[in-house]
Scaffold this motif. Structure first.
Motif, PDB file in Angstrom:
ATOM      1  N   ALA A  69       7.051   3.140   1.902  1.00 26.05           N
ATOM      2  CA  ALA A  69       5.885   4.002   1.680  1.00 26.05           C
ATOM      3  C   ALA A  69       6.330   5.389   1.257  1.00 26.05           C
ATOM      4  N   PHE A  70       5.696   5.920   0.228  1.00 23.23           N
ATOM      5  CA  PHE A  70       5.912   7.284  -0.247  1.00 23.23           C
ATOM      6  C   PHE A  70       4.641   8.063   0.061  1.00 23.23           C
ATOM      7  N   ILE A  71       4.781   9.140   0.844  1.00 19.84           N
ATOM      8  CA  ILE A  71       3.602   9.868   1.317  1.00 19.84           C
ATOM      9  C   ILE A  71       3.791  11.361   1.080  1.00 19.84           C
ATOM     10  N   GLU A  72       2.750  12.006   0.583  1.00 15.20           N
ATOM     11  CA  GLU A  72       2.724  13.466   0.449  1.00 15.20           C
ATOM     12  C   GLU A  72       1.798  14.033   1.520  1.00 15.20           C
ATOM     13  N   LEU A  73       2.328  14.987   2.299  1.00 11.95           N
ATOM     14  CA  LEU A  73       1.600  15.523   3.439  1.00 11.95           C
ATOM     15  C   LEU A  73       1.401  17.026   3.317  1.00 11.95           C
ATOM     16  N   ASP A  74       0.256  17.475   3.772  1.00 14.05           N
ATOM     17  CA  ASP A  74      -0.049  18.898   3.888  1.00 14.05           C
ATOM     18  C   ASP A  74      -0.120  19.211   5.382  1.00 14.05           C
TER      19      ASP A  74
ATOM     20  N   ALA B 197       1.498  20.565  12.380  1.00  8.38           N
ATOM     21  CA  ALA B 197       0.500  19.522  12.620  1.00  8.38           C
ATOM     22  C   ALA B 197      -0.067  19.049  11.289  1.00  8.38           C
ATOM     23  N   LEU B 198      -0.496  17.810  11.257  1.00 16.81           N
ATOM     24  CA  LEU B 198      -1.051  17.231  10.037  1.00 16.81           C
ATOM     25  C   LEU B 198      -2.383  17.888   9.697  1.00 16.81           C
ATOM     26  N   ASN B 199      -2.516  18.288   8.449  1.00 14.47           N
ATOM     27  CA  ASN B 199      -3.773  18.872   7.976  1.00 14.47           C
ATOM     28  C   ASN B 199      -4.464  17.956   6.963  1.00 14.47           C
ATOM     29  N   ARG B 200      -3.656  17.360   6.064  1.00 14.27           N
ATOM     30  CA  ARG B 200      -4.250  16.509   5.032  1.00 14.27           C
ATOM     31  C   ARG B 200      -3.201  15.558   4.465  1.00 14.27           C
ATOM     32  N   ILE B 201      -3.603  14.342   4.181  1.00 16.54           N
ATOM     33  CA  ILE B 201      -2.748  13.386   3.477  1.00 16.54           C
ATOM     34  C   ILE B 201      -3.117  13.458   2.005  1.00 16.54           C
ATOM     35  N   GLU B 202      -2.161  13.853   1.181  1.00 12.47           N
ATOM     36  CA  GLU B 202      -2.440  14.085  -0.230  1.00 12.47           C
ATOM     37  C   GLU B 202      -2.323  12.809  -1.064  1.00 12.47           C
ATOM     38  N   MET B 203      -1.338  11.965  -0.751  1.00 11.84           N
ATOM     39  CA  MET B 203      -1.093  10.771  -1.554  1.00 11.84           C
ATOM     40  C   MET B 203      -0.292   9.776  -0.749  1.00 11.84           C
ATOM     41  N   VAL B 204      -0.530   8.479  -1.004  1.00  7.94           N
ATOM     42  CA  VAL B 204       0.284   7.434  -0.389  1.00  7.94           C
ATOM     43  C   VAL B 204       0.446   6.289  -1.385  1.00  7.94           C
ATOM     44  N   LYS B 205       1.658   5.792  -1.485  1.00 12.61           N
ATOM     45  CA  LYS B 205       1.967   4.645  -2.343  1.00 12.61           C
ATOM     46  C   LYS B 205       2.920   3.740  -1.582  1.00 12.61           C
ATOM     47  N   VAL B 206       2.658   2.440  -1.600  1.00 14.29           N
ATOM     48  CA  VAL B 206       3.478   1.470  -0.877  1.00 14.29           C
ATOM     49  C   VAL B 206       4.009   0.444  -1.870  1.00 14.29           C
ATOM     50  N   LEU B 207       5.328   0.208  -1.814  1.00 17.08           N
ATOM     51  CA  LEU B 207       5.982  -0.753  -2.694  1.00 17.08           C
ATOM     52  C   LEU B 207       6.683  -1.821  -1.868  1.00 17.08           C
TER      53      LEU B 207
ATOM     54  N   ALA C 144       2.486  -1.996  -6.870  1.00 14.24           N
ATOM     55  CA  ALA C 144       2.308  -0.901  -5.924  1.00 14.24           C
ATOM     56  C   ALA C 144       0.934  -0.990  -5.276  1.00 14.24           C
ATOM     57  N   GLU C 145       0.873  -0.623  -4.011  1.00 11.79           N
ATOM     58  CA  GLU C 145      -0.391  -0.528  -3.292  1.00 11.79           C
ATOM     59  C   GLU C 145      -0.717   0.947  -3.099  1.00 11.79           C
ATOM     60  N   PHE C 146      -1.994   1.282  -3.210  1.00 10.00           N
ATOM     61  CA  PHE C 146      -2.437   2.656  -3.017  1.00 10.00           C
ATOM     62  C   PHE C 146      -3.528   2.669  -1.952  1.00 10.00           C
ATOM     63  N   PRO C 147      -3.133   2.644  -0.676  1.00 12.61           N
ATOM     64  CA  PRO C 147      -4.136   2.656   0.396  1.00 12.61           C
ATOM     65  C   PRO C 147      -4.930   3.962   0.387  1.00 12.61           C
ATOM     66  N   ALA C 148      -6.080   3.932   1.019  1.00  5.62           N
ATOM     67  CA  ALA C 148      -6.869   5.154   1.169  1.00  5.62           C
ATOM     68  C   ALA C 148      -6.134   6.138   2.062  1.00  5.62           C
ATOM     69  N   CYS C 149      -6.206   7.414   1.702  1.00  2.20           N
ATOM     70  CA  CYS C 149      -5.488   8.430   2.473  1.00  2.20           C
ATOM     71  C   CYS C 149      -6.031   8.578   3.887  1.00  2.20           C
ATOM     72  N   ASP C 150      -7.296   8.255   4.096  1.00  2.59           N
ATOM     73  CA  ASP C 150      -7.876   8.365   5.435  1.00  2.59           C
ATOM     74  C   ASP C 150      -7.952   7.023   6.152  1.00  2.59           C
ATOM     75  N   ASP C 151      -7.292   6.009   5.598  1.00 11.07           N
ATOM     76  CA  ASP C 151      -7.183   4.738   6.293  1.00 11.07           C
ATOM     77  C   ASP C 151      -6.359   4.927   7.572  1.00 11.07           C
ATOM     78  N   LEU C 152      -6.712   4.215   8.625  1.00 11.71           N
ATOM     79  CA  LEU C 152      -6.034   4.398   9.908  1.00 11.71           C
ATOM     80  C   LEU C 152      -4.548   4.061   9.821  1.00 11.71           C
ATOM     81  N   GLU C 153      -4.191   3.068   9.035  1.00  9.05           N
ATOM     82  CA  GLU C 153      -2.780   2.724   8.904  1.00  9.05           C
ATOM     83  C   GLU C 153      -2.014   3.827   8.190  1.00  9.05           C
TER      84      GLU C 153
END
Length: 355
Positions: A80-85, A61-71, A29-38
């Protein structure tokens, strides 16, 4: 005497090593930074998709990216699995304005937060939504009171006063609008109550019918919402304020007991963007001006399965794969602090405010 167990054990070990050599490696699994542009690009694609599929209430509208995981995904691509606020905007879903150009609803107007779990397929630099699971909740009354003791709080959408206020506002708009078209109530989207002065404030969606103002009878059951290229819908804000009693001489006309104000914005038909009216045409026969029974907000859950209990959006049926924009990698500051512990890369930054 040499024990026969040792050769057997050695053979078992060698066999395991050989099998391990030919078994495929476990996907990492990859765990990119939540504030990475991709990551932000994937999140923005997901929010656009959620807004496009939402048939009720307001754009988010997007407020915060809580988590991202890429398999890795076989035979190709990634998942990609992403949790959004998210935060509710002041744009109704019928408003053609893009969500990124809409005003975020401030906390003093009883802000609403959306939490979404999304699953994206990444193939050849493009994205495709596989599923989304969203739920939205308003800020607590206690938080509103602490922030602004005099601010109005949300009313339940099935409060009869909201429907009465919407009917009063729509009647005034129908009597005064310049094109003489009779408009029909589609949805009660939001309601607020105030005590000083005593009043009801409601926001609601409307659509043009095939009746003119002169043709309308009471009730106007023969009028039908216009669809197709001549469709026109709009969004209104109406307030009904209770006026204090004023003594009048005998025989003099009594002053009105309430003051009704209404402000409506009309939207012309947008090519390829008729899902809102189509959805309501399907439900108009049920005579339900709002699906928010027992609720104070129109939950994002309704955007996924036509107000049923399922949270899942099976949007994998959408054939198109959105092309990703060119990504410029953002350098993440991983300077090691004095403690020697790396700062977390998720959750990401808060773009507006935290509820």
């Amino acid at each position: 005497m040499r024990s026969p167990v040792a050769p057997a054990l050695l053979g078992l070990i060698l066999g395991c090593i050989a099998n391990a050599a030919i078994l495929p490696a476990i996907p990492q699994a990859e765990f990119p930074a939540c504030d990475d542009l991709e990551t932000e690009q994937m999140a923005n694609f997901a929010v656009d998709h959620i807004n496009a599929k939402n048939n009720h209430g307001y754009k988010f509208a997007l407020n915060r990216i809580e988590m991202v995981k890429v398999l890795p995904r076989r035979p190709f691509g990634k998942v990609a699995f992403i949790e959004l606020d998210l935060l509710e905007t002041e744009c109704h879903v019928s408003n053609p304005l893009p969500a990124e150009n809409c005003t975020i609803r401030p906390q003093t107007q009883h802000a609403v937060e959306g939490d979404c779990n999304v699953k994206l397929l990444i193939v050849d630099g493009g994205y495709k939504m596989l599923s989304s699971h969203c739920h939205s909740t308003p800020d607590s009354v206690e938080d509103i009171r602490n922030l602004c003791p005099d601010c109005p709080t949300l009313s339940r959408l099935d409060d009869p006063k909201l429907k009465e206020a919407a009917d009063s506002g729509l009647a005034k708009f129908n009597a005064e609008n310049v094109d003489g078209t009779h408009y029909q109530l589609l949805e009660l989207s939001r309601g607020l109550s105030t005590h000083m002065p005593l009043g009801t404030h409601v926001e609601f969606a409307i659509a043009a019918t095939n009746c003119s103002r002169e043709q309308v009878q009471d009730p106007a059951e023969h009028c039908q919402v216009v669809t197709g290229e001549h469709a026109r819908n709009g969004f209104c804000k109406s307030s009904v304020i209770q006026l204090p009693p004023v003594p009048v001489p005998d025989g003099a006309p009594k002053p009105p007991a309430e003051d009704v104000t209404v402000d409506c914005t009309l939207y012309d038909h947008q090519a390829g963007d008729s899902h809102f009216l189509e959805h309501y045409m399907h439900h108009l026969g049920k005579n339900i001006p709002s699906p928010g029974i027992g609720r104070r907000v129109l939950d994002l859950i309704h955007s996924h399965n036509d107000t049923h209990a399922s949270h899942e959006s099976h949007s994998a049926e959408v054939p198109a794969v959105a092309a990703a924009k060119p990504v410029v990698k953002r350098a993440v500051d991983l300077a090691v602090p004095v403690t020697g512990i790396l700062p977390p890369v998720c959750p990401g930054r808060i773009r507006h405010f935290k509820i």
